[in-house]
Structure formats: structure tokens, C-alpha cells
Design a protein around this motif. Structure first.
Motif, PDB file in Angstrom:
ATOM      1  N   SER A 595      -9.184  13.693  -2.208  1.00 50.02           N
ATOM      2  CA  SER A 595     -10.297  12.761  -2.039  1.00 50.02           C
ATOM      3  C   SER A 595      -9.867  11.411  -2.579  1.00 50.02           C
ATOM      4  O   SER A 595      -8.894  11.306  -3.323  1.00 50.02           O
ATOM      5  N   GLY A 596     -10.612  10.389  -2.212  1.00 42.96           N
ATOM      6  CA  GLY A 596     -10.253   9.050  -2.651  1.00 42.96           C
ATOM      7  C   GLY A 596      -9.640   8.248  -1.521  1.00 42.96           C
ATOM      8  O   GLY A 596      -9.591   8.682  -0.368  1.00 42.96           O
ATOM      9  N   ASN A 597      -9.145   7.047  -1.863  1.00 43.31           N
ATOM     10  CA  ASN A 597      -8.645   6.161  -0.818  1.00 43.31           C
ATOM     11  C   ASN A 597      -7.208   5.732  -1.088  1.00 43.31           C
ATOM     12  O   ASN A 597      -6.661   5.928  -2.171  1.00 43.31           O
ATOM     13  N   LEU A 598      -6.606   5.158  -0.061  1.00 43.92           N
ATOM     14  CA  LEU A 598      -5.209   4.726  -0.097  1.00 43.92           C
ATOM     15  C   LEU A 598      -5.103   3.379   0.593  1.00 43.92           C
ATOM     16  O   LEU A 598      -5.729   3.160   1.634  1.00 43.92           O
ATOM     17  N   VAL A 599      -4.321   2.482   0.014  1.00 40.67           N
ATOM     18  CA  VAL A 599      -4.061   1.204   0.674  1.00 40.67           C
ATOM     19  C   VAL A 599      -2.566   0.998   0.810  1.00 40.67           C
ATOM     20  O   VAL A 599      -1.777   1.442  -0.036  1.00 40.67           O
ATOM     21  N   VAL A 600      -2.188   0.356   1.905  1.00 42.28           N
ATOM     22  CA  VAL A 600      -0.815  -0.094   2.099  1.00 42.28           C
ATOM     23  C   VAL A 600      -0.820  -1.593   1.849  1.00 42.28           C
ATOM     24  O   VAL A 600      -1.510  -2.349   2.540  1.00 42.28           O
ATOM     25  N   ILE A 601      -0.083  -2.037   0.834  1.00 41.32           N
ATOM     26  CA  ILE A 601      -0.051  -3.445   0.430  1.00 41.32           C
ATOM     27  C   ILE A 601       1.249  -4.053   0.922  1.00 41.32           C
ATOM     28  O   ILE A 601       2.335  -3.499   0.696  1.00 41.32           O
ATOM     29  N   CYS A 602       1.154  -5.203   1.579  1.00 42.20           N
ATOM     30  CA  CYS A 602       2.345  -5.812   2.160  1.00 42.20           C
ATOM     31  C   CYS A 602       2.175  -7.319   2.239  1.00 42.20           C
ATOM     32  O   CYS A 602       1.084  -7.848   2.020  1.00 42.20           O
ATOM     33  N   ALA A 603       3.258  -8.011   2.572  1.00 43.70           N
ATOM     34  CA  ALA A 603       3.168  -9.433   2.872  1.00 43.70           C
ATOM     35  C   ALA A 603       2.302  -9.627   4.107  1.00 43.70           C
ATOM     36  O   ALA A 603       2.255  -8.764   4.996  1.00 43.70           O
ATOM     37  N   SER A 604       1.598 -10.755   4.180  1.00 45.58           N
ATOM     38  CA  SER A 604       0.640 -10.977   5.270  1.00 45.58           C
ATOM     39  C   SER A 604       1.284 -10.832   6.641  1.00 45.58           C
ATOM     40  O   SER A 604       0.686 -10.275   7.568  1.00 45.58           O
ATOM     41  N   ALA A 605       2.529 -11.310   6.793  1.00 46.22           N
ATOM     42  CA  ALA A 605       3.189 -11.287   8.100  1.00 46.22           C
ATOM     43  C   ALA A 605       3.504  -9.873   8.571  1.00 46.22           C
ATOM     44  O   ALA A 605       3.762  -9.661   9.765  1.00 46.22           O
TER      45      ALA A 605
END
Length: 699
Positions: A595-605
Motif C-alpha cells: 500500500s502507499g504511493n510511488l513517484v519517479v523523480i527526474c529532470a523536467s526534460a
């Protein structure tokens, strides 16, 4: 003999009965409020005064119903027992009374509730018992007690390292994230509560590293100040400014859950109505637009729009020819321009002087009023006035200015050579169709100050008169440029601010190295004071240690209360496989995340490429820029990640984040400090030096 288990069961049954009674009293209060509304005559009839009273009553009823509507949130957090009087006070989300007006639950913001959040072993604050409730809605799941020795001395205050309601706090810290800031009022800690209850006046600076609860403190302080200073803040209002729209969506449920729906929650872009704001400028342009030199630049741009006539103005009045010479028009423009009043308000003065000059040119005696009555609507006069002194909106001024290299060069004579060229952009068909950049907003605001409202606009457009507030709270204040800080300063009635942030996370085009520079540019009208949040609650120690390795100046590492947590892991891949491997890593983490959430963090481009890769491997997700954190998986450009907390973060290509701007290393630090459970790093380039050493030590 009664066993401990039986005693615990008996206590839970007693407290459950009390909680049920409190909820019944709350429902009774809601019925009474609805009853008040039903007694008010409805319909459009009645006098103007009666209709006004009805509107006021309607507003107050709906406001009170909103305060009393808890949804599925818990009403009661726990209780405190006093030592001297033996009284018991139950502490909760809102104050509740029974039909005889006996208090059943005290609002968490009331003075009597302070020991619930602040008492420690060396400062019991007059209580002998603090009991925390673990609840789900109105169901009591468990209780935990802290007992205080009456003879404890207050010589030393150790509350900064004492966890209040430790069991409830740790449960909240490991609870899965939902894409919205969780309700943590019941687990506010002593050092946080001290900041929340700090006095209203002056500028309060709150410095805190990742996971120290800065945002929680900022929002709860807004709710506390309105409760404590209902007059005057109920009418003056409280403004809370967040760093970006994703952040606002993340925290939007907090203030209503605290019974305060009257706080304005916006970004800098939301402070200017009737314009469309989207996207960010390149770093060089953003830095120029944030520079305080833009104030003089815009002042000159307004002055450049005031021009003498190019040829004499001649009109026929009866048998006479009335004339305004070029020299006279130049004198009029110069004289009106020296008044120091906002540009648009001077148009009436200029118009009067033009008619005076025309009347004085007549062979026979004429009054300016006669000339004005006869010619005010003539095309010649309107064109001449518009040439000499045009009525402008902020959007019109900047649209014309940015679309003309000649106007940019003229207004930019106080800038460095070539700087003004960075502001040029092709003109749009109409000012109303322009999509403004985030960095344009303080320029529009400054232009409004210089121009003032257009005639007849004051009541039609909220932007005509800039709204001011009794208190202004700014989250991530360390990222504001001088022009943005000036814009924020204009929103305060009395110089009362709460500035929340972390200098080590200062990034963007205008990173600040100290709070002093921020205070100086805000130009407060009263003194400032400083508070620091030193305890980290959200981040596991392993992630905080990794983030500290990147080598940030002015870094103050908070003391983490979470020793547990999986160690971060790293995966290096080929450049061509980067997006797909990041997506596969996210899918693998999601499979193991119950359970819970996940984010993929990256440069804007890189956001679009990673989104496409996630689709190709079957991961349902959203792009946070458009949809916040609406699904379990989100792709978040690094510039939008501030203030968020997630269960798992997959960080893609740290070196690209560092290379994208002068504050790239600080943005990497921000990205590394978002996950509450696990951090995964996928990269193709060599890692930044500090991070590379830390990764080698882990692997």
C-alpha cells in the motif's frame, strides 16, 4: 485482583463511551446550526437590509457547518489530567459542548490544550497524565498513557527530544501515503507546537531540514492564529503561499480538516487574477525577472508610454480653431508625470489640462468645461489622449513591452548591455490571450502598483486593488526572488508573517544563502525572530545520511527519530536503456509495495520519456504537473517535488538534475529526501562525487 488486561479493557470501554457522547454532542450542534438557518426567511423579498442580513446569516451557517463536519476524521485525540485540581480535559479537533454548555471536548488550539502537546518529564505543565487515543472515526482502537511526576523540576527543558505520544507518532510515520498530506494534528510534537503557538506580530522565521514537519507547522499555525485572533483575522484573512500547484493539491485537505475553510491557499501565480500562468522561464531570464532592478525597469517602461504629441492638435469649435501645440503637450505630460500618483489615475488630470490648454488658445473667452462638453467624445481628442497618456492594464504594459525590442532597449537603459533582450518574445494577438510564465507574475504585480486601477475597474476586477491580509504564511520561502518577496510583502496589512523553509534546499534562479537576505528584501515593518525545527520525523536515518553526502552548504541535518528503513539502492544502466530501466524499477517496487504511493523523480526534460516507458511496461500513472498525485504512481519533475512525501521514490539520473541549473546540487538534495520507506536511484551517467562515495559505501 483485577489484572492489567482487564483494567485496560475497562478503560477503553469508559473512553469509548465518552467518545460516543462527544460525537453525539457534535451532531446535536450540527442540528442546532441547521435549525438556525431554517428559521431565516427565504426568497428574494424583503428590504435591502433584510437581504443583507440573510446573506450574512447564510455565510455564517455554512461556515459553522463546515467547521463541524469532520467526515471520517477522529474528533478526540486524547485527554490530560491536571495535578492540582484533578480536572480532566479531552482534547480534539474542534470544541464541543453539551446541551447545558458544559465543555465535552476542548479545541486543540485552546490554551488548556497546550500541555497535551508540550508537557515533558522536566516540564509537566501541571498535568499528571496524558492519554493518547488511537481511533478510526469514532471507534477507539487503543490508548497509551504518559504519567508525570508532580515533583519534576522545570529547570531544564528537555521537551525538544521527548516524543509526545510516541506510539501514535510512530504509527503515523509508517502509515502508507495517499497523495495527500496526512492528518497529523494528534501527533504534533513539542517543538512544533511551540512554533505553531508563537505570537502573531512580526516576522517568524522557521528553519527546518527535510522531514521536520515544516509544512505541518505552517498550516497548523494558520489555523491556530485564526482561532486565537478571531478578531481581527476573521475579517482581515490569512494567506498561505505554497511553492507550486502540485503542492497545493497535496495539502488542500489539511485546513478544512482543522475547521478552517477561510484561509486563502495559493501559489505566487495565484495571487494575480484574470491571467493564465503556466510554465517557467530559462534560468537566465528567470533570474533577471526576479531581480529588484526590474522595479526601475518597469517604472521607466511606464514613463516611456507617456508621450507628447508628434504634431499640433487642432479642433473646430464653432467658428474658432482651438490648438494644442507639441511644446504645450510636452509640458503637460512632464507636469502630470511629476505628481508621483499611479499612472492610470493621472489620466483625468491630463485630460483636464488638455482642455484648459485648448480653451486658452481660443480668440474669445471659453471655459475648459465648455470645450470638454463639446469635444470629450470626439475621435481626435480620444486619439490624442491615448497617445499622450494611454490607460493600461498590467497585461497590456508587459505584452507591449516584451513584444518590442525598441521599448525593451529604452526601459532597459539601467540594465547591463544585452540583458533586456532576454525578455523579448513575439507578440500575441491580444494581451488577454497571453500565457504568462511563473516568473512574470511579480512583474504584473509591480506593474499594477505603478499603473493603479483603470477608471471604473476598482469594483469590477479584484486585481484593481491588491488584496491584503492580517497574516501571511509562506512555505518554501527560501526560493522566492526579490521581486516575489516584494509581492508577498504587499499582501500584509501589518507586517505579520510566518516564513517556513530550509536554506539548504534553496534552489531555482534566486537561491538564498541566509535568512537575513530574505528578511531584507521582504522589508518588514516590524521585528523578526527565528525558530528551528531540529527533529526529523519522516525520513529514515539511512536516507537522511545519504542525502547529506551530496555536500550542501549551510546544511543542518535534523536528528532522525526513525532508525528503521531499508537502505537506498543504486542501479547503473546504459544511456539508451535509462527510461525503460527506470520504469521497470518502478514496476518492481510497486509490486513489493502493498500500500502507499510511488513517484519517479527526474529532470523536467525526461518526464515525457519516462511516462511513455511506464506505459510500455503496464504501469498506470499520472504526470504530476497535470494531475498532482492522483494515482499510486506519479512522474514528478524535480522542480515540483518540494514539500511532498511519498512511500517510495525512484530517482532518475542525478547528474542530469545537478547539471540543469546553478542550484542543481540543492535540487538533488531535495529529491533524495522525499521517500519515507525506500529510495531507488537509476542512472547512466557517473554519479555526483559525494553521492558516488555514499553509494560505494552502501554497495
Amino acid at each position: 485482583m483485577v489484572g492489567e488486561g482487564e483494567l485496560k479493557t475497562s478503560e477503553i470501554q469508559y473512553e469509548q463511551a465518552y467518545i460516543d457522547r462527544a460525537h453525539d454532542c457534535l451532531e446535536s450542534a450540527r442540528r442546532r446550526v441547521r435549525g438556525y438557518w431554517e428559521e431565516v426567511p427565504q426568497g428574494p423579498g424583503g428590504t435591502q437590509a433584510a437581504r443583507y442580513e440573510r446573506d450574512v446569516m447564510e455565510h455564517k451557517v455554512f461556515q459553522r457547518l463546515a467547521e463541524l463536519d469532520l467526515g471520517n476524521r477522529s474528533l478526540c485525540f486524547g485527554r490530560i489530567d491536571t495535578e492540582a485540581s484533578g480536572e480532566t480535559f479531552y482534547i480534539g479537533r474542534v470544541g464541543v459542548w453539551d446541551d447545558e454548555q458544559n465543555q465535552v471536548v476542548s479545541d486543540w488550539r485552546a490554551p488548556v490544550a497546550e500541555p497535551f502537546f508540550r508537557a515533558g518529564s522536566s516540564q509537566p505543565m501541571g498535568i499528571c497524565l496524558r492519554r493518547h487515543f488511537s481511533t478510526r472515526g469514532r471507534e477507539l482502537l487503543g490508548i497509551s498513557d504518559e504519567r508525570f511526576r508532580p515533583e519534576a523540576q522545570a529547570a531544564l527543558d528537555d521537551t525538544s527530544h521527548h516524543l509526545v505520544g510516541e506510539g501514535a507518532l510512530r504509527s503515523a510515520l509508517v502509515a502508507p501515503r495517499t497523495g495527500r498530506l496526512p492528518d497529523v494534528t494528534a501527533t504534533i510534537q513539542a517543538e512544533q507546537d511551540a512554533v505553531i503557538r508563537s505570537p502573531l506580530s512580526g516576522v517568524l522565521i522557521v528553519q527546518g531540514g527535510p522531514g521536520t514537519g515544516k509544512t505541518v507547522v505552517a498550516l497548523h499555525r494558520a489555523a491556530y492564529l485564526i482561532y486565537t485572533h478571531r478578531f481581527p483575522l476573521a475579517t482581515q484573512g490569512v494567506l498561505v503561499i505554497g511553492p507550486n500547484p502540485v503542492f497545493l493539491t497535496y495539502v488542500e485537505q489539511v485546513l478544512p480538516s482543522l475547521g478552517e475553510a477561510g484561509v486563502d491557499l495559493v501559489t505566487i501565480g495565484g495571487l494575480v487574477p484574470d491571467v493564465t500562468v503556466k510554465g517557467y522561464d530559462e534560468e537566465a531570464t528567470a533570474r533577471l525577472k526576479g531581480d529588484e532592478r526590474m522595479r526601475e525597469f518597469l517604472r521607466l517602461a511606464v514613463r516611456d508610454r507617456r508621450q507628447p504629441l508628434r504634431k499640433p492638435l487642432e479642433i473646430t469649435h464653432g467658428l474658432q480653431r482651438l490648438t494644442l501645440s507639441v511644446a504645450a503637450s510636452k509640458e503637460i505630460v512632464a507636469g502630470v508625470g511629476s505628481s508621483g500618483r499611479p499612472h492610470n489615475s493621472c489620466r483625468r488630470i491630463l485630460t483636464s489640462r488638455v482642455f484648459e490648454a485648448l480653451a486658452s488658445s481660443a480668440r474669445s473667452r471659453l471655459s475648459p468645461e465648455e470645450v470638454a462638453d463639446a469635444h470629450r467624445e470626439s475621435r481626435q481628442i480620444r486619439e490624442a489622449l491615448e497617445w499622450m497618456w494611454p490607460i493600461l492594464s498590467p497585461a497590456q504594459l508587459l505584452h507591449d513591452l516584451f513584444g518590442s525590442r525598441a521599448l525593451l532597449r529604452s526601459a532597459g537603459r539601467t540594465l547591463l548591455e544585452g540583458e533586456a533582450e532576454n525578455l523579448y518574445r513575439p507578440r500575441s494577438p491580444h494581451p488577454d490571450s497571453v500565457v504568462w510564465k511563473y516568473e512574470d507574475v511579480p512583474l504584473l504585480d509591480e506593474a499594477q502598483v505603478l499603473l493603479g486601477p483603470r477608471p471604473g475597474q476598482a469594483r469590477e476586477n479584484a486585481f484593481a486593488n491588491i488584496r491584503t491580509y492580517g497574516h501571511v504564511v509562506v512555505d518554501e520561502a527560501q526560493d522566492l526572488s526579490p521581486m516575489q518577496l516584494g509581492m508577498v510583502g504587499r499582501r500584509s496589512l501589518s507586517g505579520s508573517f510566518t516564513l517556513v523553509g530550509d536554506i539548504a534546499q534553496s534552489s531555482g534562479a534566486w537561491p538564498h544563502n541566509s535568512w537575513e537576505s530574505i528578511i531584507n528584501q521582504l522589508s518588514p515593518r516590524s521585528g523578526s525572530r527565528f525558530a528551528e525545527l531540529s527533529i526529523g520525523y519522516r525520513l529514515p536515518q539511512s536516507i537522511m545520511k545519504l542525502a547529506a553526502s551530496v555536500g550542501i552548504d549551510n546544511l543542518s541535518i535534523p536528528k532522525s527519530v526513525r532508525e528503521e528503513g531499508d537502505p537506498p539502492w543504486f542501479r547503473r544502466v546504459r544511456p539508451a536503456d535509462l527510461a525503460r530501466e527506470a520504469a521497470l524499477s518502478a514496476r518492481g517496487e510497486l509490486d513489493s509495495l502493498r500500500s502507499g504511493n510511488l513517484v519517479v523523480i527526474c529532470a523536467s526534460a525526461m518526464a515525457d520519456a519516462i511516462s511513455q516507458a511506464l506505459r510500455s511496461v503496464g504501469v498506470d500513472h499520472v504526470l504530476a504537473e497535470a494531475h498532482a498525485l492522483e494515482k499510486r504512481v506519479s512522474v514528478v519533475p524535480v522542480r515540483l517535488v518540494k514539500g511532498l512525501e511519498v512511500d517510495v521514490a525512484v530517482l532518475v539520473e542525478p547528474s542530469q538534475i545537478v547539471a540543469d541549473g546553478a542550484s542543481g546540487l540543492r535540487m538533488l538534495y531535495v529529491a533524495l529526501t522525499r521517500a519515507t520507506r525506500r529510495l531507488c536511484v537509476v542512472h547512466s551517467q557517473v554519479l555526483p562525487p559525494g553521492l558516488a562515495r555514499a553509494a560505494a559505501a552502501i554497495t
